[in-house]
Design a protein around this motif. Structure first.
Motif, PDB file in Angstrom:
ATOM      1  N   ASP A 101       2.033  -0.941  -4.290  1.00 24.22           N
ATOM      2  CA  ASP A 101       2.793  -1.224  -5.503  1.00 24.22           C
ATOM      3  C   ASP A 101       1.899  -0.868  -6.681  1.00 24.22           C
ATOM      4  O   ASP A 101       0.812  -1.422  -6.846  1.00 24.22           O
ATOM      5  N   LYS A 102       2.352   0.064  -7.501  1.00 20.95           N
ATOM      6  CA  LYS A 102       1.526   0.602  -8.584  1.00 20.95           C
ATOM      7  C   LYS A 102       1.112  -0.467  -9.598  1.00 20.95           C
ATOM      8  O   LYS A 102       0.017  -0.410 -10.153  1.00 20.95           O
ATOM      9  N   VAL A 103       1.974  -1.451  -9.840  1.00 18.54           N
ATOM     10  CA  VAL A 103       1.685  -2.489 -10.833  1.00 18.54           C
ATOM     11  C   VAL A 103       0.577  -3.424 -10.352  1.00 18.54           C
ATOM     12  O   VAL A 103      -0.290  -3.822 -11.123  1.00 18.54           O
ATOM     13  N   ARG A 104       0.588  -3.752  -9.064  1.00 15.12           N
ATOM     14  CA  ARG A 104      -0.367  -4.737  -8.531  1.00 15.12           C
ATOM     15  C   ARG A 104      -1.640  -4.122  -7.959  1.00 15.12           C
ATOM     16  O   ARG A 104      -2.632  -4.811  -7.754  1.00 15.12           O
ATOM     17  N   ALA A 105      -1.636  -2.838  -7.699  1.00 12.60           N
ATOM     18  CA  ALA A 105      -2.753  -2.213  -6.990  1.00 12.60           C
ATOM     19  C   ALA A 105      -3.850  -1.739  -7.930  1.00 12.60           C
ATOM     20  O   ALA A 105      -3.606  -1.360  -9.064  1.00 12.60           O
ATOM     21  N   ASN A 106      -5.062  -1.773  -7.407  1.00 14.36           N
ATOM     22  CA  ASN A 106      -6.223  -1.156  -8.051  1.00 14.36           C
ATOM     23  C   ASN A 106      -6.580   0.025  -7.148  1.00 14.36           C
ATOM     24  O   ASN A 106      -7.089  -0.162  -6.038  1.00 14.36           O
ATOM     25  N   LEU A 107      -6.283   1.220  -7.606  1.00 15.06           N
ATOM     26  CA  LEU A 107      -6.426   2.406  -6.769  1.00 15.06           C
ATOM     27  C   LEU A 107      -7.850   2.614  -6.270  1.00 15.06           C
ATOM     28  O   LEU A 107      -8.070   2.921  -5.100  1.00 15.06           O
ATOM     29  N   ALA A 108      -8.824   2.437  -7.130  1.00 15.85           N
ATOM     30  CA  ALA A 108     -10.222   2.627  -6.728  1.00 15.85           C
ATOM     31  C   ALA A 108     -10.613   1.629  -5.627  1.00 15.85           C
ATOM     32  O   ALA A 108     -11.244   2.006  -4.630  1.00 15.85           O
ATOM     33  N   MET A 109     -10.208   0.387  -5.792  1.00 19.59           N
ATOM     34  CA  MET A 109     -10.520  -0.625  -4.772  1.00 19.59           C
ATOM     35  C   MET A 109      -9.773  -0.346  -3.473  1.00 19.59           C
ATOM     36  O   MET A 109     -10.321  -0.535  -2.383  1.00 19.59           O
ATOM     37  N   ALA A 110      -8.540   0.120  -3.587  1.00 22.76           N
ATOM     38  CA  ALA A 110      -7.762   0.436  -2.389  1.00 22.76           C
ATOM     39  C   ALA A 110      -8.440   1.546  -1.591  1.00 22.76           C
ATOM     40  O   ALA A 110      -8.524   1.479  -0.365  1.00 22.76           O
ATOM     41  N   ARG A 111      -8.930   2.572  -2.288  1.00 24.44           N
ATOM     42  CA  ARG A 111      -9.626   3.664  -1.606  1.00 24.44           C
ATOM     43  C   ARG A 111     -10.879   3.159  -0.901  1.00 24.44           C
ATOM     44  O   ARG A 111     -11.170   3.542   0.240  1.00 24.44           O
ATOM     45  N   LEU A 112     -11.642   2.302  -1.571  1.00 19.96           N
ATOM     46  CA  LEU A 112     -12.858   1.743  -0.961  1.00 19.96           C
ATOM     47  C   LEU A 112     -12.529   0.899   0.265  1.00 19.96           C
ATOM     48  O   LEU A 112     -13.193   1.014   1.301  1.00 19.96           O
ATOM     49  N   GLN A 113     -11.515   0.061   0.151  1.00 16.14           N
ATOM     50  CA  GLN A 113     -11.130  -0.801   1.276  1.00 16.14           C
ATOM     51  C   GLN A 113     -10.614   0.029   2.450  1.00 16.14           C
ATOM     52  O   GLN A 113     -10.930  -0.259   3.600  1.00 16.14           O
ATOM     53  N   LEU A 114      -9.832   1.062   2.162  1.00 10.84           N
ATOM     54  CA  LEU A 114      -9.306   1.910   3.234  1.00 10.84           C
ATOM     55  C   LEU A 114     -10.441   2.653   3.944  1.00 10.84           C
ATOM     56  O   LEU A 114     -10.426   2.801   5.161  1.00 10.84           O
ATOM     57  N   ARG A 115     -11.442   3.076   3.191  1.00 11.93           N
ATOM     58  CA  ARG A 115     -12.615   3.724   3.776  1.00 11.93           C
ATOM     59  C   ARG A 115     -13.359   2.751   4.702  1.00 11.93           C
ATOM     60  O   ARG A 115     -13.788   3.122   5.791  1.00 11.93           O
ATOM     61  N   ARG A 116     -13.492   1.499   4.263  1.00 15.08           N
ATOM     62  CA  ARG A 116     -14.149   0.478   5.082  1.00 15.08           C
ATOM     63  C   ARG A 116     -13.361   0.236   6.367  1.00 15.08           C
ATOM     64  O   ARG A 116     -13.932   0.181   7.465  1.00 15.08           O
ATOM     65  N   ILE A 117     -12.053   0.120   6.249  1.00 16.35           N
ATOM     66  CA  ILE A 117     -11.201  -0.096   7.427  1.00 16.35           C
ATOM     67  C   ILE A 117     -11.316   1.085   8.393  1.00 16.35           C
ATOM     68  O   ILE A 117     -11.398   0.901   9.605  1.00 16.35           O
ATOM     69  N   GLU A 118     -11.336   2.289   7.856  1.00 11.57           N
ATOM     70  CA  GLU A 118     -11.496   3.473   8.696  1.00 11.57           C
ATOM     71  C   GLU A 118     -12.788   3.398   9.512  1.00 11.57           C
ATOM     72  O   GLU A 118     -12.794   3.686  10.710  1.00 11.57           O
ATOM     73  N   LYS A 119     -13.873   2.991   8.884  1.00 11.06           N
ATOM     74  CA  LYS A 119     -15.164   2.912   9.585  1.00 11.06           C
ATOM     75  C   LYS A 119     -15.154   1.875  10.697  1.00 11.06           C
ATOM     76  O   LYS A 119     -15.816   2.043  11.713  1.00 11.06           O
ATOM     77  N   GLU A 120     -14.382   0.797  10.528  1.00  8.57           N
ATOM     78  CA  GLU A 120     -14.327  -0.275  11.520  1.00  8.57           C
ATOM     79  C   GLU A 120     -13.282  -0.039  12.605  1.00  8.57           C
ATOM     80  O   GLU A 120     -13.277  -0.719  13.610  1.00  8.57           O
TER      81      GLU A 120
END
Length: 123
Positions: A101-120
């Motif tokens: 959701d564009k209003v609630r999301a922080n794109l930079a943080m989402a990218r970082l979190q998705l990268r972390r999830i990918e590694k795990e």
């Protein structure tokens, strides 16, 4: 972390996430999904975004770019759609797809979190 846990982590830990999927872009098939609703079918989104990934890979090949795609961002009026290609050997041919959701999301943080999830993620 297995597929189910990774997808659950994506929608609970990433602010504004409305759905996530692990997708095989060779077949267009979703290996797992979480979230979405009747108006936002993640299986359809997974198949459609497979075409996006394939098109970008073809374009890079035609241009002779010797590089890797980290992620692809599609910005809609009310949502961000983030496609993260998996880099580890067991994840070859797969991508994580995240709708935000564009209003609630922080794109930079989402990218970082998705990268972390990918590694795990263990496939």
């Amino acid at each position: 972390m297995n597929t189910e846990a990774a997808l659950k982590e994506a929608v609970t830990a990433i602010e504004g996430a409305v759905g996530a999927a692990l997708v095989d872009y060779t077949s267009g098939m979703a290996l797992g999904t979480i979230g979405g609703d009747k108006q936002f079918d993640l299986t359809v989104a997974a198949a459609g975004n497979t075409d996006v990934v394939r098109a970008k890979m073809r374009t890079m090949e035609m241009l002779g770019l010797q590089d890797e795609i980290e992620d692809i961002l599609i910005t809609l009026g009310s949502q961000y759609h983030l496609i993260r290609l998996l880099r580890n050997r067991s994840g070859a041919g797969l991508f994580l797809y995240l709708a935000l959701d564009k209003v609630r999301a922080n794109l930079a943080m989402a990218r970082l979190q998705l990268r972390r999830i990918e590694k795990e993620l263990e496939i």
